[in-house]
Design a protein around this motif. Structure first.
Motif, mmCIF file in Angstrom:
data_model
loop_
_atom_site.group_PDB
_atom_site.id
_atom_site.type_symbol
_atom_site.label_atom_id
_atom_site.label_comp_id
_atom_site.label_asym_id
_atom_site.label_seq_id
_atom_site.Cartn_x
_atom_site.Cartn_y
_atom_site.Cartn_z
ATOM 1 N N ASP A 103 43.682 28.920 42.939
ATOM 2 C CA ASP A 103 44.094 29.688 41.375
ATOM 3 C C ASP A 103 42.861 30.322 41.070
ATOM 4 O OD1 ASP A 103 45.657 30.512 39.455
ATOM 5 O OD2 ASP A 103 46.276 28.385 38.891
ATOM 6 N N PRO A 104 42.980 31.707 41.013
ATOM 7 C CA PRO A 104 41.878 32.687 40.624
ATOM 8 C C PRO A 104 41.515 32.500 39.127
ATOM 9 C CG PRO A 104 43.054 33.764 42.094
ATOM 10 C CD PRO A 104 43.763 32.623 41.902
ATOM 11 N N ILE A 105 40.462 32.684 38.497
ATOM 12 C CA ILE A 105 40.413 32.893 37.332
ATOM 13 C C ILE A 105 40.673 34.349 36.769
ATOM 14 C CG2 ILE A 105 38.646 33.167 35.495
ATOM 15 C CD1 ILE A 105 36.833 30.947 36.987
ATOM 16 N N LEU A 106 41.863 34.358 35.735
ATOM 17 C CA LEU A 106 42.443 35.742 35.282
ATOM 18 C C LEU A 106 41.177 36.420 34.311
ATOM 19 C CD1 LEU A 106 46.109 35.665 35.642
ATOM 20 C CD2 LEU A 106 44.626 36.967 37.280
ATOM 21 N N ILE A 107 40.945 37.777 34.392
ATOM 22 C CA ILE A 107 40.245 38.151 33.158
ATOM 23 C C ILE A 107 41.001 39.200 32.921
ATOM 24 C CG2 ILE A 107 38.162 39.339 32.540
ATOM 25 C CD1 ILE A 107 36.683 37.485 34.660
ATOM 26 N N LEU A 108 41.560 39.276 31.654
ATOM 27 C CA LEU A 108 42.197 40.521 30.950
ATOM 28 C C LEU A 108 41.338 41.300 30.031
ATOM 29 C CD1 LEU A 108 45.646 38.661 30.643
ATOM 30 C CD2 LEU A 108 44.755 39.854 32.430
ATOM 31 N N ASP A 109 40.591 42.160 30.386
ATOM 32 C CA ASP A 109 39.578 42.835 29.632
ATOM 33 C C ASP A 109 40.054 44.088 28.842
ATOM 34 O OD1 ASP A 109 37.162 43.480 28.446
ATOM 35 O OD2 ASP A 109 36.316 44.587 30.259
ATOM 36 N N LEU A 127 45.673 35.479 46.522
ATOM 37 C CA LEU A 127 44.839 34.403 46.415
ATOM 38 C C LEU A 127 45.423 32.995 46.139
ATOM 39 C CD1 LEU A 127 41.814 36.383 44.565
ATOM 40 C CD2 LEU A 127 41.858 35.957 47.004
ATOM 41 N N ARG A 128 46.471 33.067 45.279
ATOM 42 C CA ARG A 128 47.179 31.980 45.070
ATOM 43 C C ARG A 128 47.536 31.440 46.198
ATOM 44 N NH1 ARG A 128 50.338 31.048 39.515
ATOM 45 N NH2 ARG A 128 49.721 29.008 39.750
#
Length: 385
Positions: free
Chosen positions: A326-332, A320-321
């Protein structure tokens, strides 16, 4: 791209909440069940109009209410847009941009891009083929939102065709002739929309594969970028070499039509469509060479499976980059599942993203490389500090 403000009304556990966000790293810290994951889930929902935790919208609406609202101010290339979706289980959802209604909620898809890492990612490796098809389609739609319509059209045609196949089994005489004529019409529609979806998936896998090798090398101990591979196994192209070029649209249509014709008797006997993108598989393999490759599912260790799942998410982010966003990264809650070395490796790989949102049960679960703004989440309250 980053979210500057998030507002929720009757979403999950929140009657109402407003959170100001910034670029860089933000951590939401709180015990399980306090609502930290609900916050990042809402942002991810805006991206895909689906949740990474549940299959339907109903659990997203707070108990005792019949509607939820997710609203976010999204900054992209210095410009801010307010995206909003109104969740109405059992009825059509509604979406707005800067308070202007959209004709269809799905037009919101892809305007904000997210990549989510979560403990459930292990299902990408160990789950059934549907999990991997879903992974491909969600990434496909983020890259080109128009494919949301293609996927919906395919599901609609498939459902109608399956219904007709069930009636054909017992049909006789003129009724059977009429049903077969109708089947030919549905075949043509299935081939048209299915070939479009198949071609898009094949191109996506070809684009994603180089990024996967690089990502797996980064997160797996002692691995090289040739160890992890993906290949798309298409039911309409049973003899295709995964390394071959993606067939053009006419070749895909011809192959799809021929395979439907070949399997027609089997499909009528079973009352089910047996070929098409809904039956395809994303093959995941590990090994140092073509002769030593094994399927990840069933053969890889727990650590290798986790590394492969992380590699798929990192590869998605890098792809995607490369497309320009630059996507939003979610580390859940992902760091609680990793040892110290893998925590540091993953943190180092994502720390440079424009916006990283982390959830953790305790501050110690957040690696040093991702120590940024912290919000504490407890009893429905979100406080910065």
């Amino acid at each position: 791209m980053h979210v500057a403000h998030l507002t929720l009304h009757d979403f999950r556990s929140y009657p109402s909440v407003d959170v100001e966000l910034e670029p860089g790293v933000t951590a939401f810290v709180g015990r399980n069940g306090q609502g930290k994951t609900n916050l990042v889930e809402a942002i991810d929902y805006l991206s895909r109009l689906s949740s990474h935790r549940v299959a339907s919208d109903a659990p997203l609406v707070r108990a005792g209410t019949d509607q939820a609202v997710v609203r976010a101010a999204v900054v992209r290339d210095g410009r801010t847009a307010v995206l909003e979706v109104e969740l109405n289980p059992g009825r059509a959802n509604r979406a707005r941009i800067n308070r202007s209604p959209l004709p269809r909620a799905r037009e919101l898809v892809g305007l904000v891009r997210t990549v989510v890492f979560s403990p459930d990612d292990l299902a990408l490796v160990k789950g059934d083929p549907g999990e991997r098809r879903r992974f491909l389609d969600e990434l496909l739609v983020l890259r080109a939102p128009r494919y949301a319509g293609t996927r919906a059209d395919y599901d609609r045609v498939l459902k109608q065709r399956n219904t007709l196949l069930k009636t054909l089994y017992n049909a006789r005489g003129s009724a059977r002739d009429a049903a077969l004529a109708t089947l030919a019409v549905w075949d043509d529609q299935l081939v048209g929309v299915g070939s479009e979806l198949l071609g898009a998936r094949l191109r996506l896998v070809a684009d994603l594969a180089p990024y996967l090798g690089k990502a797996y090398e980064a997160v797996a101990r002692g691995a090289s970028r040739d160890d992890a591979r993906i290949a798309y196994a298409a039911t309409v192209l049973p003899d295709r070499d995964p390394a071959a070029a993606v067939p053009d649209a006419e070749e895909l249509r011809a192959a799809f039509t021929a395979e439907l014709s070949r399997r027609q008797r089997d499909e009528i006997d079973r009352g089910l469509t047996l070929v098409g993108p809904h039956r395809d598989e994303l093959q995941l393999t590990l090994g140092p060479g073509d002769d030593a490759r094994l399927p990840v599912k069933g053969y890889a260790s727990h650590g290798e499976s986790w590394s492969f799942a992380l590699g798929l998410r990192l590869a998605s982010y890098d792809l995607l980059r490369a497309d320009g966003d630059d996507p939003i990264l979610i580390l859940d809650d992902v760091f609680a599942e990793l040892d110290t070395e893998r925590r540091a490796q993953l943190a180092g790989l994502v720390a440079g993203a424009e916006q990283v949102l982390v959830t953790a049960a305790v501050p110690a679960d957040v690696p040093e490389e991702l120590r940024g703004v912290t919000f504490h989440v407890a009893d429905g309250e979100v406080t910065r500090g």
